[in-house]
Design an enzyme around this catalytic site. Structure first.
Site, PDB file in Angstrom:
ATOM      1  N   CYS A 129      44.237  27.533  41.772  1.00 34.64           N
ATOM      2  CA  CYS A 129      44.122  28.988  41.914  1.00 34.64           C
ATOM      3  C   CYS A 129      45.200  29.589  42.822  1.00 34.64           C
ATOM      4  O   CYS A 129      45.339  30.807  42.886  1.00 34.64           O
ATOM      5  CB  CYS A 129      42.739  29.361  42.415  1.00 34.64           C
ATOM      6  SG  CYS A 129      41.416  28.946  41.237  1.00 34.64           S
ATOM      7  N   HIS A 188      43.074  36.102  45.777  1.00 30.65           N
ATOM      8  CA  HIS A 188      42.623  35.417  44.579  1.00 30.65           C
ATOM      9  C   HIS A 188      41.180  35.823  44.302  1.00 30.65           C
ATOM     10  O   HIS A 188      40.334  35.808  45.192  1.00 30.65           O
ATOM     11  CB  HIS A 188      42.725  33.907  44.766  1.00 30.65           C
ATOM     12  CG  HIS A 188      41.891  33.116  43.815  1.00 30.65           C
ATOM     13  ND1 HIS A 188      42.019  33.256  42.443  1.00 30.65           N
ATOM     14  CD2 HIS A 188      40.914  32.203  44.026  1.00 30.65           C
ATOM     15  CE1 HIS A 188      41.149  32.441  41.856  1.00 30.65           C
ATOM     16  NE2 HIS A 188      40.473  31.800  42.789  1.00 30.65           N
ATOM     17  N   ASN A 243      36.588  34.745  37.660  1.00 25.99           N
ATOM     18  CA  ASN A 243      37.664  33.972  38.288  1.00 25.99           C
ATOM     19  C   ASN A 243      38.559  33.420  37.187  1.00 25.99           C
ATOM     20  O   ASN A 243      38.136  32.572  36.408  1.00 25.99           O
ATOM     21  CB  ASN A 243      37.046  32.839  39.115  1.00 25.99           C
ATOM     22  CG  ASN A 243      38.069  32.000  39.853  1.00 25.99           C
ATOM     23  OD1 ASN A 243      39.241  31.949  39.485  1.00 25.99           O
ATOM     24  ND2 ASN A 243      37.625  31.316  40.890  1.00 25.99           N
TER      25      ASN A 243
END
Length: 362
Positions: A128, A271, A301
């Site tokens: 990520c 993020h 996500n």
């Protein structure tokens, strides 16, 4: 579609002194298929209220059977090139955890499909944190004079590695891609990506992982590999603690390098892990909640795609404006983390990534 007043990627700066990577194009794209919390509730032991309370997510987009990460990357890349008003770059960087294949890298395929055959092309794997690592890599290519323009794409199809029956993770992750075009420019102009902080801690490798399928544990035909070991796994409580601590520390380190304070930040773009993590990091930095950019409710996500998708969404809504100081930060498996600070340029306003569907680029 014509670019905005300071978006063009021409003319490049060819002298090696005082070169900086400057943001000149931006776009995002998610596949049309939407999976709502209600749909998940029909097959998992969960509910819309439970998912929203724990994650802040209301829906996520997923690829159709036969679609892959490269399909998402090509569409986002095509839109970013159009935003920048260019059809040529010297390098293509794809940040992803879900490449089309273990070998070869996905970036050369993406470059070829975009008509960029001959450009340097490689993948970045930092889970990520991939987009921030990719941004540093692209900026380095430009600063070193290796490239005048770079297309950077964060793209992930987590539906390919997440067990659809795993309630803990199936509710969190979605598929998508976000892309930026960077050109050689001056470090003092709007859009210049300036100060970075990057880090890792491999002692935490087991916190976020897909156990089987690599050289450590090849998933050979006929070899006994459990369903759990073939899919994405995450130790949620440990990840939450590390994500908040690492992102906040990295953001502070970046601000210190730039001789700035948290109150100097107009927009904080972390993020998009989940809403609880976003709020915790924002609070840790002492920033007002309204300075945190989030689209996690609409896309979940999306891994390496999450920061450019959030930026694209914010730009489309007019939230970020020329001259705004924007702080990016991310945390991912590895463990990895990273942050970057930049001043927002005048870009052509992109479409909202999930307000339009359509066919993928050929």
């Amino acid at each position: 579609m014509p670019p905005g007043p300071s978006a063009p990627c021409d003319p490049p700066i060819r002298t090696p002194q005082d070169r900086s990577a400057v943001l000149c194009g931006l776009a995002g794209w998610v596949p049309p298929r939407v999976v709502t919390n209600e749909e998940l509730s029909r097959r998992l032991d969960t509910s819309d209220a439970w998912i929203r309370t724990r994650t802040g997510i209301g829906r996520r987009h997923v690829v159709e059977p036969g679609q892959a990460t490269s399909d998402l990357a090509v569409e986002a890349g095509r839109r970013a090139l159009r935003s920048a008003g260019t059809d040529a770059v010297d390098a293509v960087v794809v940040a992803t955890t879900t490449p089309d294949r273990p070998c070869p890298a996905t970036a050369p395929v993406v470059a070829s499909r975009l008509g960029l055959t001959g450009a340097a092309a490689f993948d970045v794997s930092a889970v990520c944190t991939g987009f921030v690592y990719g941004l540093a890599s692209a900026a380095g290519l430009i600063a070193a004079g290796v490239a005048e323009r770079v297309l950077l794409i964060g793209a992930d199809a987590y539906s390919a590695i997440v067990d659809p029956d795993d309630r803990a993770n199936a509710i969190i992750f979605g598929d998508g891609a976000g892309a930026v075009v960077l050109r050689a420019g001056r470090p003092d102009e709007p859009g210049a990506v300036g100060h970075f902080d990057l880090g890792s801690d491999g002692t935490g490798e087991e916190m976020i992982t897909v156990a089987a399928g690599g050289s450590r544990w090849p998933a050979r035909t006929g070899e006994e590999v459990s369903r759990e070991d073939r899919h994405f796994a995450m130790r949620g409580k440990e990840v939450f603690r590390h994500a908040v601590t690492r992102m906040a520390a990295s953001a502070r380190a970046t601000l210190a390098l730039a001789d700035r304070k948290a109150e100097d930040v107009d927009h904080f773009v972390p993020h998009q892990a989940n809403l609880r993590i976003l709020r915790a990091v924002t609070e840790e930095l002492g920033l007002p909640e309204d300075r945190c950019v989030s689209n996690v409710e609409s896309v979940g996500n999306t891994g390496a795609a999450s920061i450019p998708l959030a930026l694209s969404d914010a730009a489309a809504r007019g939230v970020v404006r020329p001259g705004d100081r924007v702080l990016l930060t991310a945390f991912g498996g590895g463990l990895t983390w990273g942050s970057c600070l930049l001043t927002w340029p005048a870009l052509h306003r992109p479409d909202r990534p999930y307000d339009q569907g359509g066919e993928l680029a050929p």
